[in-house]
Write an enzyme that holds these catalytic residues in place. Sequence first.
Site, PDB file in Angstrom:
ATOM      1  N   ASN A  80     -27.022   6.753 -40.705  1.00  0.00           N
ATOM      2  CA  ASN A  80     -27.939   5.612 -40.563  1.00  0.00           C
ATOM      3  C   ASN A  80     -29.356   6.152 -40.757  1.00  0.00           C
ATOM      4  OD1 ASN A  80     -29.083   6.370 -37.864  1.00  0.00           O
ATOM      5  ND2 ASN A  80     -26.929   6.148 -37.297  1.00  0.00           N
ATOM      6  N   VAL A  87     -17.670   8.482 -39.437  1.00  0.00           N
ATOM      7  CA  VAL A  87     -17.675   9.769 -40.123  1.00  0.00           C
ATOM      8  C   VAL A  87     -18.920  10.576 -39.741  1.00  0.00           C
ATOM      9  CG1 VAL A  87     -18.771   8.953 -42.273  1.00  0.00           C
ATOM     10  CG2 VAL A  87     -17.170  10.848 -42.352  1.00  0.00           C
ATOM     11  N   ASP A  88     -20.006   9.897 -39.437  1.00  0.00           N
ATOM     12  CA  ASP A  88     -21.254  10.552 -39.007  1.00  0.00           C
ATOM     13  C   ASP A  88     -20.995  11.364 -37.721  1.00  0.00           C
ATOM     14  OD1 ASP A  88     -23.942  11.162 -38.843  1.00  0.00           O
ATOM     15  OD2 ASP A  88     -24.608   9.147 -38.296  1.00  0.00           O
ATOM     16  N   GLY A 147     -16.924   1.093 -42.992  1.00  0.00           N
ATOM     17  CA  GLY A 147     -16.467   1.153 -41.599  1.00  0.00           C
ATOM     18  C   GLY A 147     -17.315   0.241 -40.735  1.00  0.00           C
ATOM     19  N   TYR A 171     -20.296  -0.564 -40.953  1.00  0.00           N
ATOM     20  CA  TYR A 171     -21.188  -1.432 -41.720  1.00  0.00           C
ATOM     21  C   TYR A 171     -20.466  -2.594 -42.406  1.00  0.00           C
ATOM     22  CZ  TYR A 171     -25.383   1.455 -40.921  1.00  0.00           C
ATOM     23  OH  TYR A 171     -26.447   2.119 -40.356  1.00  0.00           O
TER      24      TYR A 171
HETATM   25  N1  AR6 Z   1     -13.375  11.691 -42.705  1.00  0.00           N
HETATM   26  C1  AR6 Z   1     -13.410  10.769 -43.702  1.00  0.00           C
HETATM   27  N2  AR6 Z   1     -13.669   9.465 -43.496  1.00  0.00           N
HETATM   28  C2  AR6 Z   1     -13.902   9.083 -42.210  1.00  0.00           C
HETATM   29  C3  AR6 Z   1     -13.888   9.972 -41.113  1.00  0.00           C
HETATM   30  C4  AR6 Z   1     -13.617  11.329 -41.408  1.00  0.00           C
HETATM   31  N3  AR6 Z   1     -13.577  12.266 -40.451  1.00  0.00           N
HETATM   32  N4  AR6 Z   1     -14.158   9.267 -39.985  1.00  0.00           N
HETATM   33  C5  AR6 Z   1     -14.323   7.976 -40.355  1.00  0.00           C
HETATM   34  N5  AR6 Z   1     -14.149   7.859 -41.700  1.00  0.00           N
HETATM   35  P1  AR6 Z   1     -18.291   4.624 -40.996  1.00  0.00           P
HETATM   36  P2  AR6 Z   1     -20.442   3.097 -42.357  1.00  0.00           P
HETATM   37  C6  AR6 Z   1     -14.221   6.676 -42.572  1.00  0.00           C
HETATM   38  O1  AR6 Z   1     -18.216   3.601 -39.941  1.00  0.00           O
HETATM   39  O2  AR6 Z   1     -19.559   1.904 -42.483  1.00  0.00           O
HETATM   40  C7  AR6 Z   1     -22.120   5.397 -38.018  1.00  0.00           C
HETATM   41  O3  AR6 Z   1     -22.263   5.129 -36.657  1.00  0.00           O
HETATM   42  C8  AR6 Z   1     -14.021   5.311 -41.956  1.00  0.00           C
HETATM   43  O4  AR6 Z   1     -12.635   5.077 -41.723  1.00  0.00           O
HETATM   44  O5  AR6 Z   1     -18.245   6.046 -40.604  1.00  0.00           O
HETATM   45  O6  AR6 Z   1     -21.244   3.521 -43.545  1.00  0.00           O
HETATM   46  C9  AR6 Z   1     -23.425   5.787 -38.684  1.00  0.00           C
HETATM   47  O7  AR6 Z   1     -24.268   6.504 -37.794  1.00  0.00           O
HETATM   48  C10 AR6 Z   1     -14.568   4.418 -43.060  1.00  0.00           C
HETATM   49  O8  AR6 Z   1     -13.576   4.204 -44.066  1.00  0.00           O
HETATM   50  O9  AR6 Z   1     -19.657   4.440 -41.908  1.00  0.00           O
HETATM   51  C11 AR6 Z   1     -24.007   4.474 -39.063  1.00  0.00           C
HETATM   52  O10 AR6 Z   1     -24.705   3.889 -37.975  1.00  0.00           O
HETATM   53  C12 AR6 Z   1     -15.686   5.274 -43.685  1.00  0.00           C
HETATM   54  O11 AR6 Z   1     -15.495   6.581 -43.156  1.00  0.00           O
HETATM   55  C13 AR6 Z   1     -22.803   3.634 -39.401  1.00  0.00           C
HETATM   56  O12 AR6 Z   1     -21.723   4.209 -38.690  1.00  0.00           O
HETATM   57  C14 AR6 Z   1     -17.084   4.805 -43.343  1.00  0.00           C
HETATM   58  O13 AR6 Z   1     -17.122   4.308 -42.013  1.00  0.00           O
HETATM   59  C15 AR6 Z   1     -22.469   3.692 -40.860  1.00  0.00           C
HETATM   60  O14 AR6 Z   1     -21.403   2.825 -41.135  1.00  0.00           O
END
Ligand code: AR6
Length: 178
Positions: free
Chosen positions: A30, A39-40, A130, A132
């Site tokens: 973010n 993932v963050d 995810g 977002y």
């Molecule tokens: N490896 C690969 N993919 C993953 C992992 C992992 N270890 N963990 C989760 N995912 P998201 P966004 C996937 O929510 O939607 C955070 O709080 C997950 O299943 O991580 O861009 C940030 O700080 C999904 O398919 O990212 C921001 O505030 C994908 O990663 C916000 O979330 C993205 O989900 C960003 O939201």
Amino acid sequence: MGTPERTPEITLHRGDITAAEVDAVVNAANSGLMGGGGVDGAIHRAGGPAILEACRELRRTTLPDGLPTGQAVATTAGDLPARWVIHTVGPVYAKSQDRSHLLASAYRESLRVADEIGAATVAFPAVSAGVYGWPLDDAARIALTAVREAKTAVREARFVLFSDEVYAAFARAAQSNG
Ligand code: AR6
């Protein structure tokens, strides 16, 4: 000299991006760059405090207001197998407004930063798909199109997808794009 630009080879993997053996892993961060969930959170946990330290330094120096949506910046990857983390900020999905260009930009800018640091292999999560809230099939189509159309020296763009559902969406999008 420099490496010639071309289209990276796109590969799809099912798994945890923190274990990816690549030059750089992309973080769906973010704007604050101080960590978060998804993932963050996983990247900061696995990579250790050096990543947060580097992000704090960026906030103190070049990015006092944070990283704008659609842009990207690199830090150390700390204890991860990768050498760098490229933090990008995808847009929050909104039904009432088309933000696809910002999602495409997050991928394009990540590849541009990869070129700057000399990363030849780059792992991507499904940015914005995810927390977002981006609909999976659409997120996959935008991701693959953006990477396919990018001019970059990156050799491999590896999508590391965390669930069968996300993997299936990317596989479908890859099929329908030929
Ligand atoms: N490896 C690969 N993919 C993953 C992992 C992992 N270890 N963990 C989760 N995912 P998201 P966004 C996937 O929510 O939607 C955070 O709080 C997950 O299943 O991580 O861009 C940030 O700080 C999904 O398919 O990212 C921001 O505030 C994908 O990663 C916000 O979330 C993205 O989900 C960003 O939201």
